[in-house]
Every structure is written in structure tokens, then in C-alpha cells.
Write an enzyme that holds these catalytic residues in place. Structure first.
Site, PDB file in Angstrom:
ATOM      1  N   TRP A   1       0.830  -1.211   0.000  1.00  0.00           N
ATOM      2  CA  TRP A   1       0.000   0.000   0.000  1.00  0.00           C
ATOM      3  C   TRP A   1       0.860   1.253   0.000  1.00  0.00           C
ATOM      4  O   TRP A   1       0.474   2.275  -0.584  1.00  0.00           O
ATOM      5  CB  TRP A   1      -0.963  -0.031   1.182  1.00  0.00           C
ATOM      6  CG  TRP A   1      -1.748  -1.303   1.224  1.00  0.00           C
ATOM      7  CD1 TRP A   1      -1.802  -2.206   2.252  1.00  0.00           C
ATOM      8  CD2 TRP A   1      -2.552  -1.858   0.170  1.00  0.00           C
ATOM      9  NE1 TRP A   1      -2.598  -3.272   1.904  1.00  0.00           N
ATOM     10  CE2 TRP A   1      -3.066  -3.087   0.628  1.00  0.00           C
ATOM     11  CE3 TRP A   1      -2.874  -1.438  -1.119  1.00  0.00           C
ATOM     12  CZ2 TRP A   1      -3.893  -3.896  -0.148  1.00  0.00           C
ATOM     13  CZ3 TRP A   1      -3.699  -2.231  -1.899  1.00  0.00           C
ATOM     14  CH2 TRP A   1      -4.202  -3.448  -1.405  1.00  0.00           C
ATOM     15  N   ASP A   2       2.024   1.208   0.630  1.00  0.00           N
ATOM     16  CA  ASP A   2       2.962   2.326   0.527  1.00  0.00           C
ATOM     17  C   ASP A   2       3.348   2.567  -0.926  1.00  0.00           C
ATOM     18  O   ASP A   2       3.353   3.702  -1.412  1.00  0.00           O
ATOM     19  CB  ASP A   2       4.224   2.027   1.335  1.00  0.00           C
ATOM     20  CG  ASP A   2       4.067   2.313   2.818  1.00  0.00           C
ATOM     21  OD1 ASP A   2       3.219   3.151   3.181  1.00  0.00           O
ATOM     22  OD2 ASP A   2       4.792   1.705   3.613  1.00  0.00           O
ATOM     23  N   LEU A   3       3.703   1.499  -1.614  1.00  0.00           N
ATOM     24  CA  LEU A   3       4.189   1.637  -2.982  1.00  0.00           C
ATOM     25  C   LEU A   3       3.078   2.063  -3.932  1.00  0.00           C
ATOM     26  O   LEU A   3       3.285   2.909  -4.817  1.00  0.00           O
ATOM     27  CB  LEU A   3       4.821   0.320  -3.437  1.00  0.00           C
ATOM     28  CG  LEU A   3       6.055  -0.091  -2.621  1.00  0.00           C
ATOM     29  CD1 LEU A   3       6.502  -1.491  -2.992  1.00  0.00           C
ATOM     30  CD2 LEU A   3       7.185   0.905  -2.824  1.00  0.00           C
TER      31      LEU A   3
END
Length: 398
Positions: A157-159
Site C-alpha cells: 500500500w505504501d508503494l
């Protein structure tokens, strides 16, 4: 590196993965990305993995091709310099809180066309990490054999949020070209996560079924796909996505008659129906376990390659790093003078533009390496004033 975004300057005030990756993607496409950190480095400056000298290989790679300005953001003068850089540049990527000195309405004072892209945790502004958001949307309860949840080591989800933030920046800037209006675009990890679940049909699925999807181990949902072990102990993943691949897989393993017997017994045809192959995996998997288990991996791989069947042996990351096709002979990689002093393949832009010459990856900056240059160019500060800021500990240099 490409020059697709040359002429674009972006201030990045951020840390950790999502927001820095948004700046990284812009920099890899040619934008001037000016990362502003606390003097001595922000909270992610020493994040693992690190070298023996405690240089972060994580930070070094998420901040390639950027410029670095170091300010004492705990002091009003340092915060005012960051605000001035944002206003002078006109666009900023940040994961600072939505309220406070980096609030959009504060930054837009005197710069109404400012574009702010803000990566957030939860949509209400409260903090969250990738791992918390992933737990909230249910994926750890779908992986592994159970009943315990299994966390994923990849900060997906960060990426995804970082990539979406880079896209959002360009979208907001295009709107500004058309209307002259600035805007703030907020990108919460939680919304990226639950929105992706919905886009993949997950929300609709569980509401329709009124229950959660059962855990499948390494089997692929809705397709014929799973890991199998060859005669020489190589665990390999095989996945079928087309009728041709299915036919070629069955032929390569000599299972034509055995599969026909299952079809006759159950009154089905697997030739063109992914769902049926998945539904009847209880009968199919034992046949493939036996057939794959009777073949050595090299022979199996050659047969599957000839039939266009998708497969891959499980490997370690060290194996992947030493794979010439993935790394050494891959044009996205190159060399750079890394601040850590450790030489290794450095990734550039993931995309390839055949019409343009690919440039070599750039190194990450040292903390404060471009402080004097940026303050002089962007704010037109005279050398004497910059020197006074440095002497006062408000501005840091490498």
C-alpha cells in the site's frame, strides 16, 4: 532516467516509503525533486537495511536523483524557509500532517495556484503504516494455511500510494494549466487499500457470498495454479490462464487420459473454463503432484517453456540479485557513486521509452548537499544570508 519531466521542480517533505517513492518516480522521469529534511536526517535516514557504517541502503535507493536541503524544522526560521521553497516552486509532495505549518491553506498564502499532494495514513488524518492498513482490509486473514494471520513483507500500500501520488500530482498540475487553480490532493493509504480491494472485486465478492473467501495456501483463486515439487526437490509455481496453456500443460505432463477420466466422472470439461479447473482442484492437484514429482526441474521447465506455460521456481532474493537477466543484463540497472560507498546495481526508471536514450541512474544526495544551491536559486538569498543561516544552525550542509 529519462527527461520526460524536465523543467518540473517539486519540493518533497516526507519520510519512509509512500511519499518518498512518489518523489523518486518523478525524479526518475526527469523532474527536479528537492527533498527537504531535518538537519542530520529525518526519521527514516538510518532505516534498515544499513551498512556496517550505519548508512541506510533503503534511504539511499528511495532518494536517488533528488536534491537535498537540510533545515532545522524545529525552529520557526527553518519552517519558514521550507514554506518559502514550496511557494517559490509551486508544487509539493508531503506526508506531513494536514494541519500545522504544512497545511495547504497556509502554504497557499501568496501562492493560490499551489498544488499539494499529501500522502496520509487514515483518511481522517490519523497516522497509519502499511502493515496496519493491510490488517484492516483483511488480506493477512486470506494468506497462509491459517488460522493465524500472515503478514506480507512487501509494503504494497505504501508503494501503490506513492505511485498514485505521483499520478495525482501530474493530474492536478494539468488541471492548473486548464483553469489556473491550485489544489490539494490527499492520498490516504487506507483509501488506496480498500479502493484496490473494491477494484479487484473483493468488496462485491464477500457481500455477495456473505462470507470470507477460504484460505487457499499457495493456490491461485479462480484459476488452476499452485506450487508443485519436482523430483529433484525444486518447488515451482505453475499457473494456467489460457485454454492453450492448459492443453499444453496437460500434454507436457502426459495427463491427457487422466484428465479425461476426471471430466467423464464429474460431467465437466476443463478445456476452456478457469472456474471449473479451480472448483475441481481436489481431483486435479493430486494428478499434477504426481506428474510434476516424477520430472526433474530442468526437463519440466523446458517442456513448459515449449508450451508457453507460465511457471517459476521459488528463489531467494540473493538468487534474484545474482540473476543476470533480472539484474546484470537488465537496462533499468546501472551504477552510481553511492553516498554509502558500497557499489551495487542501482535501479533507474522502471518504464522503457524506446524512442529515448535511457540515462544512467543517479546517486542519492547527502543530507544538505544542495542547501546552498537551492536557497540561492529558488529564494534568491545572497551568500551572506545563507552563511548566517548555516552558522545559526538553521540550514545544514553536507
Amino acid at each position: 532516467m529519462y527527461d520526460l519531466l524536465s523543467g518540473l521542480s517539486v519540493i518533497e517533505a516526507s519520510s519512509f516509503v509512500a511519499s518518498p517513492s512518489a518523489g523518486l518516480y518523478c525524479a526518475q522521469m526527469g523532474a527536479e525533486v528537492i527533498r527537504v529534511d531535518q538537519i542530520g536526517g529525518g526519521p527514516d535516514f538510518r532505516r534498515w537495511p544499513v551498512t556496517g557504517n550505519n548508512d541506510s541502503l533503503y534511504w539511499e535507493n528511495l532518494n536517488r536523483a533528488k536534491k537535498s536541503v537540510a533545515l532545522d524544522l524545529a525552529r520557526p526560521e527553518g519552517r519558514e524557509l521550507l514554506q518559502a521553497l514550496v511557494r517559490a516552486t509551486g508544487q509539493v509532495i508531503t506526508n506531513f500532517p494536514a494541519k500545522g505549518f504544512m497545511a495547504h491553506d497556509v502554504l497557499a498564502q501568496g501562492r493560490p495556484d499551489l498544488v499539494t499532494v499529501r500522502v496520509m495514513g487514515w483518511a481522517d488524518g490519523s497516522p497509519a503504516l502499511d502493515y496496519m492498513v493491510n490488517n484492516a482490509v483483511g488480506y493477512p486473514m486470506m494468506t497462509g494455511a491459517g488460522p493465524e494471520p500472515v503478514n506480507h513483507v512487501l509494503p504494497a500500500w505504501d508503494l501503490l500510494s506513492g505511485a498514485y501520488a505521483a499520478f495525482a500530482l501530474l493530474a492536478a498540475m494539468r488541471r492548473r494549466v486548464e483553469t489556473g487553480a491550485g489544489s490539494e490532493v490527499r492520498v490516504p493509504l487506507s483509501d488506496v487499500a480498500i479502493g484496490t480491494v473494491a477494484n479487484l472485486g473483493g468488496i462485491a465478492e464477500v457481500l455477495y457470498e456473505r462470507e470470507n473467501r477460504p484460505r487457499l495456501g499457495n493456490a491461485v483463486y479462480g484459476l488452476f495454479g499452485r506450487d508443485f515439487v519436482t523430483a529433484d526437490g525444486v518447488r515451482t509455481m505453475i499457473v494456467v490462464v489460457t485454454p492453450r496453456q492448459w492443453a499444453n500443460l496437460v500434454e507436457a505432463l502426459g495427463l491427457t487420459q487422466a484428465i479425461a477420466a476426471v471430466e467423464a466422472e464429474r460431467g465437466v470439461s476443463f478445456a476452456k473454463d478457469d472456474g471449473l479447473r479451480f472448483t475441481h482442484r481436489d481431483a486435479l492437484f493430486p494428478l499434477f503432484d504426481q506428474a510434476v514429482g516424477a520430472r526433474k526441474h530442468a526437463d519440466l521447465a523446458a517442456a513448459l517453456d515449449a508450451g508457453g506455460v507460465v511457471h517459476s521456481a521459488y528463489r531467494t532474493m540473493l538468487d534474484a540479485a545474482n540473476d543476470r537477466t533480472l539484474v546484470a543484463d537488465n537496462p533499468i540497472f546501472g551504477t552510481a557513486e553511492n553516498p554509502s560507498g558500497f557499489s551495487y546495481p542501482a535501479a533507474g526508471a522502471f518504464a522503457t521509452v524506446p524512442q529515448l536514450e535511457r540515462q544512467a541512474p543517479c546517486p542519492a544526495p547527502r543530507n544538505g548537499q544542495h542547501s546552498e544551491e537551492v536557497l540561492a536559486d529558488r529564494l534568491s538569498l545572497p551568500a551572506g544570508e545563507i552563511a548566517r543561516f548555516i552558522d545559526a544552525g538553521i540550514v545544514g550542509v553536507a
